[in-house]
Design a protein around this motif. Structure first.
Motif, mmCIF file in Angstrom:
data_model
loop_
_atom_site.group_PDB
_atom_site.id
_atom_site.type_symbol
_atom_site.label_atom_id
_atom_site.label_comp_id
_atom_site.label_asym_id
_atom_site.label_seq_id
_atom_site.Cartn_x
_atom_site.Cartn_y
_atom_site.Cartn_z
ATOM 1 N N SER A 89 -15.671 1.696 -0.944
ATOM 2 C CA SER A 89 -15.908 3.127 -1.090
ATOM 3 C C SER A 89 -14.575 3.854 -1.191
ATOM 4 O O SER A 89 -13.642 3.565 -0.435
ATOM 5 N N LEU A 90 -14.489 4.782 -2.113
ATOM 6 C CA LEU A 90 -13.246 5.529 -2.316
ATOM 7 C C LEU A 90 -13.271 6.917 -1.680
ATOM 8 O O LEU A 90 -12.320 7.677 -1.822
ATOM 9 N N ARG A 91 -14.335 7.241 -0.968
ATOM 10 C CA ARG A 91 -14.414 8.555 -0.333
ATOM 11 C C ARG A 91 -13.382 8.630 0.801
ATOM 12 O O ARG A 91 -13.317 7.766 1.657
ATOM 13 N N HIS A 92 -12.552 9.662 0.776
ATOM 14 C CA HIS A 92 -11.496 9.919 1.769
ATOM 15 C C HIS A 92 -10.410 8.835 1.778
ATOM 16 O O HIS A 92 -9.748 8.627 2.800
ATOM 17 N N VAL A 93 -10.237 8.140 0.660
ATOM 18 C CA VAL A 93 -9.197 7.113 0.550
ATOM 19 C C VAL A 93 -8.002 7.739 -0.169
ATOM 20 O O VAL A 93 -8.170 8.362 -1.219
ATOM 21 N N PRO A 94 -6.789 7.612 0.382
ATOM 22 C CA PRO A 94 -5.611 8.164 -0.296
ATOM 23 C C PRO A 94 -5.426 7.537 -1.684
ATOM 24 O O PRO A 94 -5.782 6.374 -1.912
ATOM 25 N N ASP A 95 -4.869 8.316 -2.602
ATOM 26 C CA ASP A 95 -4.685 7.845 -3.980
ATOM 27 C C ASP A 95 -3.845 6.577 -4.052
ATOM 28 O O ASP A 95 -4.142 5.677 -4.833
ATOM 29 N N ASP A 96 -2.789 6.490 -3.232
ATOM 30 C CA ASP A 96 -1.935 5.306 -3.294
ATOM 31 C C ASP A 96 -2.689 4.044 -2.853
ATOM 32 O O ASP A 96 -2.512 2.971 -3.426
ATOM 33 N N GLU A 97 -3.564 4.178 -1.866
ATOM 34 C CA GLU A 97 -4.352 3.024 -1.429
ATOM 35 C C GLU A 97 -5.354 2.619 -2.504
ATOM 36 O O GLU A 97 -5.526 1.430 -2.788
ATOM 37 N N ALA A 98 -6.016 3.591 -3.118
ATOM 38 C CA ALA A 98 -6.968 3.283 -4.186
ATOM 39 C C ALA A 98 -6.261 2.605 -5.355
ATOM 40 O O ALA A 98 -6.780 1.626 -5.920
ATOM 41 N N ASP A 99 -5.071 3.088 -5.717
ATOM 42 C CA ASP A 99 -4.302 2.457 -6.791
ATOM 43 C C ASP A 99 -3.929 1.021 -6.439
ATOM 44 O O ASP A 99 -4.006 0.118 -7.279
ATOM 45 N N ASP A 100 -3.522 0.803 -5.186
ATOM 46 C CA ASP A 100 -3.172 -0.551 -4.750
ATOM 47 C C ASP A 100 -4.374 -1.491 -4.824
ATOM 48 O O ASP A 100 -4.240 -2.649 -5.235
ATOM 49 N N ILE A 101 -5.548 -1.016 -4.442
ATOM 50 C CA ILE A 101 -6.758 -1.836 -4.496
ATOM 51 C C ILE A 101 -7.096 -2.181 -5.939
ATOM 52 O O ILE A 101 -7.415 -3.332 -6.260
ATOM 53 N N ARG A 102 -7.014 -1.194 -6.829
ATOM 54 C CA ARG A 102 -7.276 -1.453 -8.255
ATOM 55 C C ARG A 102 -6.313 -2.503 -8.800
ATOM 56 O O ARG A 102 -6.720 -3.432 -9.497
#
Length: 120
Positions: free
Chosen positions: A7-20
């Motif tokens: 889930s990407l809700r309330h996830v910082p952009d840098d963390e979401a980018d790292d996961i991708r």
């Protein structure tokens, strides 16, 4: 059938980018949904192939543990140097916002016992 991975809700952009990036580097087939125009949909990363779930979950769990350690170390460093955010620093830097939040809390506390009297 698609399987919810992260889930990407309330996830910082840098963390979401790292996961991708992590999923792409490990050739895990995924797609992403966003929160939509009104923010009511589910922003998430979904797996196309359920057989890759265990591998993807292990990669994400390992990444999040490393991130947790890094963030804790960084917070400890900020705390030791006196740069960590505190109530008084927030009051100094954002006085109007802090006072507004305190007023809202006091209002809720003031109104809460009064609304409970209707039920007794």
């Amino acid at each position: 059938m698609a399987l919810l991975l992260f889930s990407l809700r309330h996830v910082p952009d840098d963390e979401a980018d790292d996961i991708r990036d992590l999923l792409a580097e490990n050739t895990i087939d995924f797609y992403e949904t966003n929160a939509g125009n009104w923010g009511i949909s589910m922003p998430a990363i979904w797996l196309r192939d359920a057989q890759q779930h265990e591998q993807a979950r292990l990669l994400i769990d390992d990444y999040q543990e490393q991130r947790r350690i890094f963030m804790q170390t960084e917070y400890d460093r900020l705390k030791q140097s006196g740069e960590a955010p505190t109530f008084f620093k927030n009051l100094w830097h954002y006085p109007a916002q802090t006072i507004l939040f305190i007023a809202a809390i006091v209002l809720v506390l003031y109104l809460s016992p009064k609304s409970c009297k209707h039920y007794t």
